[in-house]
Design a protein around this motif. Structure first.
Motif, PDB file in Angstrom:
ATOM      1  N   LYS A  31       0.710  -1.410  -0.028  1.00  0.00           N
ATOM      2  CA  LYS A  31       0.025  -0.018   0.187  1.00  0.00           C
ATOM      3  C   LYS A  31       0.827   1.340  -0.081  1.00  0.00           C
ATOM      4  O   LYS A  31       0.697   2.324  -0.793  1.00  0.00           O
ATOM      5  CB  LYS A  31      -0.617  -0.059   1.369  1.00  0.00           C
ATOM      6  N   LEU A  32       1.757   1.187   0.737  1.00  0.00           N
ATOM      7  CA  LEU A  32       2.748   2.508   0.971  1.00  0.00           C
ATOM      8  C   LEU A  32       3.951   2.394   0.160  1.00  0.00           C
ATOM      9  O   LEU A  32       4.704   3.508   0.050  1.00  0.00           O
ATOM     10  CB  LEU A  32       3.114   2.676   2.488  1.00  0.00           C
ATOM     11  N   GLY A  33       4.309   1.578  -0.795  1.00  0.00           N
ATOM     12  CA  GLY A  33       5.252   1.482  -1.439  1.00  0.00           C
ATOM     13  C   GLY A  33       6.826   1.300  -1.113  1.00  0.00           C
ATOM     14  O   GLY A  33       7.575   1.929  -1.675  1.00  0.00           O
ATOM     15  N   TRP A 257      13.656  -4.117   8.093  1.00  0.00           N
ATOM     16  CA  TRP A 257      13.494  -2.770   7.969  1.00  0.00           C
ATOM     17  C   TRP A 257      12.769  -2.653   6.522  1.00  0.00           C
ATOM     18  O   TRP A 257      13.352  -3.448   5.524  1.00  0.00           O
ATOM     19  CB  TRP A 257      15.000  -2.240   8.022  1.00  0.00           C
ATOM     20  N   CYS A 258      11.943  -1.952   6.410  1.00  0.00           N
ATOM     21  CA  CYS A 258      11.425  -1.342   4.797  1.00  0.00           C
ATOM     22  C   CYS A 258      11.868   0.002   4.725  1.00  0.00           C
ATOM     23  O   CYS A 258      11.835   0.821   5.528  1.00  0.00           O
ATOM     24  CB  CYS A 258       9.887  -1.729   4.998  1.00  0.00           C
ATOM     25  N   ILE A 259      12.234   0.352   3.336  1.00  0.00           N
ATOM     26  CA  ILE A 259      12.717   1.309   2.986  1.00  0.00           C
ATOM     27  C   ILE A 259      11.955   2.089   1.726  1.00  0.00           C
ATOM     28  O   ILE A 259      11.269   1.152   0.989  1.00  0.00           O
ATOM     29  CB  ILE A 259      14.160   1.702   2.554  1.00  0.00           C
ATOM     30  N   THR A 267      18.801  11.411  -8.646  1.00  0.00           N
ATOM     31  CA  THR A 267      19.617  10.387  -8.408  1.00  0.00           C
ATOM     32  C   THR A 267      20.483  10.786  -7.032  1.00  0.00           C
ATOM     33  O   THR A 267      20.936  11.800  -6.744  1.00  0.00           O
ATOM     34  CB  THR A 267      20.826  10.630  -9.502  1.00  0.00           C
ATOM     35  N   PRO A 268      20.584   9.739  -6.261  1.00  0.00           N
ATOM     36  CA  PRO A 268      21.115   9.788  -4.863  1.00  0.00           C
ATOM     37  C   PRO A 268      22.709  10.226  -5.230  1.00  0.00           C
ATOM     38  O   PRO A 268      23.557  10.254  -6.165  1.00  0.00           O
ATOM     39  CB  PRO A 268      21.400   8.395  -4.232  1.00  0.00           C
ATOM     40  N   GLU A 269      23.084  11.167  -4.282  1.00  0.00           N
ATOM     41  CA  GLU A 269      24.600  11.844  -4.297  1.00  0.00           C
ATOM     42  C   GLU A 269      25.398  10.725  -4.355  1.00  0.00           C
ATOM     43  O   GLU A 269      26.439  10.982  -4.947  1.00  0.00           O
ATOM     44  CB  GLU A 269      24.538  12.746  -2.895  1.00  0.00           C
ATOM     45  N   GLU A 270      25.419   9.667  -3.765  1.00  0.00           N
ATOM     46  CA  GLU A 270      26.509   8.651  -3.634  1.00  0.00           C
ATOM     47  C   GLU A 270      26.485   7.906  -4.915  1.00  0.00           C
ATOM     48  O   GLU A 270      27.174   6.887  -4.794  1.00  0.00           O
ATOM     49  CB  GLU A 270      26.306   7.850  -2.292  1.00  0.00           C
ATOM     50  N   GLY A 271      25.461   7.920  -5.558  1.00  0.00           N
ATOM     51  CA  GLY A 271      25.445   7.362  -6.766  1.00  0.00           C
ATOM     52  C   GLY A 271      24.788   5.821  -6.732  1.00  0.00           C
ATOM     53  O   GLY A 271      25.085   5.036  -7.967  1.00  0.00           O
ATOM     54  N   LYS A 272      24.193   5.589  -5.748  1.00  0.00           N
ATOM     55  CA  LYS A 272      23.477   4.362  -5.653  1.00  0.00           C
ATOM     56  C   LYS A 272      22.216   4.264  -5.067  1.00  0.00           C
ATOM     57  O   LYS A 272      21.994   5.346  -4.297  1.00  0.00           O
ATOM     58  CB  LYS A 272      24.438   3.361  -4.829  1.00  0.00           C
ATOM     59  N   ASP A 273      21.402   3.390  -5.596  1.00  0.00           N
ATOM     60  CA  ASP A 273      20.037   3.546  -4.828  1.00  0.00           C
ATOM     61  C   ASP A 273      19.955   2.491  -3.675  1.00  0.00           C
ATOM     62  O   ASP A 273      20.106   1.093  -3.818  1.00  0.00           O
ATOM     63  CB  ASP A 273      18.899   3.061  -5.925  1.00  0.00           C
ATOM     64  N   TRP A 274      19.658   3.018  -2.335  1.00  0.00           N
ATOM     65  CA  TRP A 274      19.646   2.081  -1.312  1.00  0.00           C
ATOM     66  C   TRP A 274      18.645   1.119  -1.692  1.00  0.00           C
ATOM     67  O   TRP A 274      18.836  -0.256  -1.111  1.00  0.00           O
ATOM     68  CB  TRP A 274      19.554   2.674   0.077  1.00  0.00           C
ATOM     69  N   CYS A 275      17.558   1.284  -2.210  1.00  0.00           N
ATOM     70  CA  CYS A 275      16.272   0.335  -2.383  1.00  0.00           C
ATOM     71  C   CYS A 275      16.870  -0.949  -3.082  1.00  0.00           C
ATOM     72  O   CYS A 275      16.364  -2.036  -2.743  1.00  0.00           O
ATOM     73  CB  CYS A 275      15.323   0.768  -3.008  1.00  0.00           C
ATOM     74  N   SER A 276      17.742  -0.865  -4.060  1.00  0.00           N
ATOM     75  CA  SER A 276      18.304  -2.028  -4.634  1.00  0.00           C
ATOM     76  C   SER A 276      19.611  -2.424  -4.400  1.00  0.00           C
ATOM     77  O   SER A 276      20.278  -3.130  -5.127  1.00  0.00           O
ATOM     78  CB  SER A 276      18.173  -1.597  -6.202  1.00  0.00           C
ATOM     79  N   SER A 277      20.481  -1.828  -3.481  1.00  0.00           N
ATOM     80  CA  SER A 277      21.801  -2.158  -3.147  1.00  0.00           C
ATOM     81  C   SER A 277      21.636  -3.499  -2.255  1.00  0.00           C
ATOM     82  O   SER A 277      20.920  -3.893  -1.493  1.00  0.00           O
ATOM     83  CB  SER A 277      22.507  -1.100  -2.198  1.00  0.00           C
ATOM     84  N   ALA A 278      22.939  -4.167  -2.481  1.00  0.00           N
ATOM     85  CA  ALA A 278      23.152  -5.724  -1.759  1.00  0.00           C
ATOM     86  C   ALA A 278      23.414  -5.155  -0.276  1.00  0.00           C
ATOM     87  O   ALA A 278      23.778  -3.975   0.107  1.00  0.00           O
ATOM     88  CB  ALA A 278      24.276  -6.115  -2.209  1.00  0.00           C
ATOM     89  N   SER A 279      22.858  -6.235   0.499  1.00  0.00           N
ATOM     90  CA  SER A 279      23.035  -6.286   1.968  1.00  0.00           C
ATOM     91  C   SER A 279      24.584  -6.095   2.345  1.00  0.00           C
ATOM     92  O   SER A 279      25.172  -7.084   2.090  1.00  0.00           O
ATOM     93  CB  SER A 279      22.042  -7.164   2.746  1.00  0.00           C
ATOM     94  N   PRO A 280      24.912  -5.061   3.400  1.00  0.00           N
ATOM     95  CA  PRO A 280      26.233  -5.176   3.608  1.00  0.00           C
ATOM     96  C   PRO A 280      26.440  -6.051   4.708  1.00  0.00           C
ATOM     97  O   PRO A 280      25.554  -6.721   5.444  1.00  0.00           O
ATOM     98  CB  PRO A 280      26.281  -3.608   4.358  1.00  0.00           C
ATOM     99  N   SER A 281      27.692  -6.499   4.959  1.00  0.00           N
ATOM    100  CA  SER A 281      28.089  -7.525   5.949  1.00  0.00           C
ATOM    101  C   SER A 281      27.797  -7.156   7.290  1.00  0.00           C
ATOM    102  O   SER A 281      27.470  -7.997   8.368  1.00  0.00           O
ATOM    103  CB  SER A 281      29.433  -7.964   5.931  1.00  0.00           C
TER     104      SER A 281
END
Length: 290
Positions: A31-33, A257-259, A267-281
């Motif tokens: 519902k909220l995207g 966690w939902c984002i 475009t994000p300043e850091e050049g990547k989209d957190w929504c599709s980024s791989a999970s960090p260790s």
């Protein structure tokens, strides 16, 4: 909430729920995207009736505020959710301190060498000035947040047999205290305090062992404060997780966690989209959000 975040320049907003809370997950994602983002674990360690003896080969030193800030910015500056105002966290009255652990046989005193160096007061040195300890081999760091000064917890409604079992275990632990650190559960049926471990990081082949030593060091500090439990929040794939002392029965792997990207066209300043980024260790958890 999203309107307020946009007004204040936020690119993302996130919400925490539980993986098995189907109603909340559907509300956020359908519902909220929002997108499913991370599944951290909350690890909980009870504070025992006796202190944990430290290994003789480990040196633990508290870092000054400026050195702790510099180290965290160096380690976590590119990590998700790392707060730009980490200095405000470290200078807060709720921040108990930041400690670093090294192996005594690996500590090197250096001058003028370009290595990862943190200037700390070395109590074993005859020099009254700060002596740099080069973190060139194995080391670990963590900080403590005094949640017990904000709130207290209490377990209510437990069955009689559970209360009797905990009481019996506590009595047994007191009787056997001289034999060492007995895993004695605290009295959680009356209001108790909690301290949060955050900013955990280790380096080197023996860094994991130092994480354990720092956690037991924090355990002893929590006991002095009269706290009943320690807690920390870690990434689901964090390699340090196995080195953090905790009771699985008290810990929780159900966080989700939902984002949501508030400005998907930009475009994000850091050049990547957190929504599709791989999970960090590993994660840096802002203690103010705990």
């Amino acid at each position: 909430m999203e309107a307020w975040c946009k007004k204040n320049g936020a690119m993302y907003t996130y919400i925490a729920t539980e993986k098995d809370n189907e109603a909340s997950v559907k509300l956020f994602t359908e519902k909220l995207g929002y997108s499913k983002f991370r599944t951290p674990a909350i690890l909980v360690q009870p504070v025992y009736a006796s202190y944990k003896k430290a290994k003789s080969g480990v040196k633990i030193v508290e870092l000054p505020v400026d050195k702790a800030e510099a180290l965290y910015r160096d380690i976590f500056r590119d990590r998700e959710f790392f707060p730009s105002d980490v200095d405000a966290i470290i200078k807060s009255k709720l921040h108990r301190g930041t400690w670093i652990a090294v192996w005594k046989d690996e500590v090197k005193h250096v001058k003028g060498e370009k290595k990862q160096v943190v200037s700390i007061t070395d109590s074993d040195s005859s020099d009254e000035e700060e002596s740099p300890i080069a973190l060139s081999s194995s080391w670990a760091v963590l900080s403590i947040w005094k949640c017990h000064e904000i709130f207290k917890l209490q377990v209510k409604g437990a069955p009689l047999h559970t209360r009797l079992a905990v009481t019996a275990a506590r009595l047994l632990g007191k009787l056997l205290r001289k034999l060492g650190t007995i895993p004695t559960p605290p009295n959680v049926f009356k209001p108790f305090g909690l301290e949060l471990l955050y900013g955990l990081h280790c380096h080197g082949d023996r860094g994991g062992e130092l994480v354990s030593e720092l956690c037991w060091f924090a355990h002893n500090l929590a006991k002095k404060e009269g706290c009943a439990v320690l807690a920390t929040e870690m990434g689901s794939c964090d390699p340090m997780r196995s080195w953090v002392p905790h009771w699985q029965s008290l810990s929780c792997d159900e966080d989700l966690w939902c984002i949501k990207h508030l400005c998907p066209s930009s475009t994000p300043e850091e050049g990547k989209d957190w929504c599709s980024s791989a999970s960090p260790s590993s994660l840096f958890v802002d203690p103010r959000d705990f």
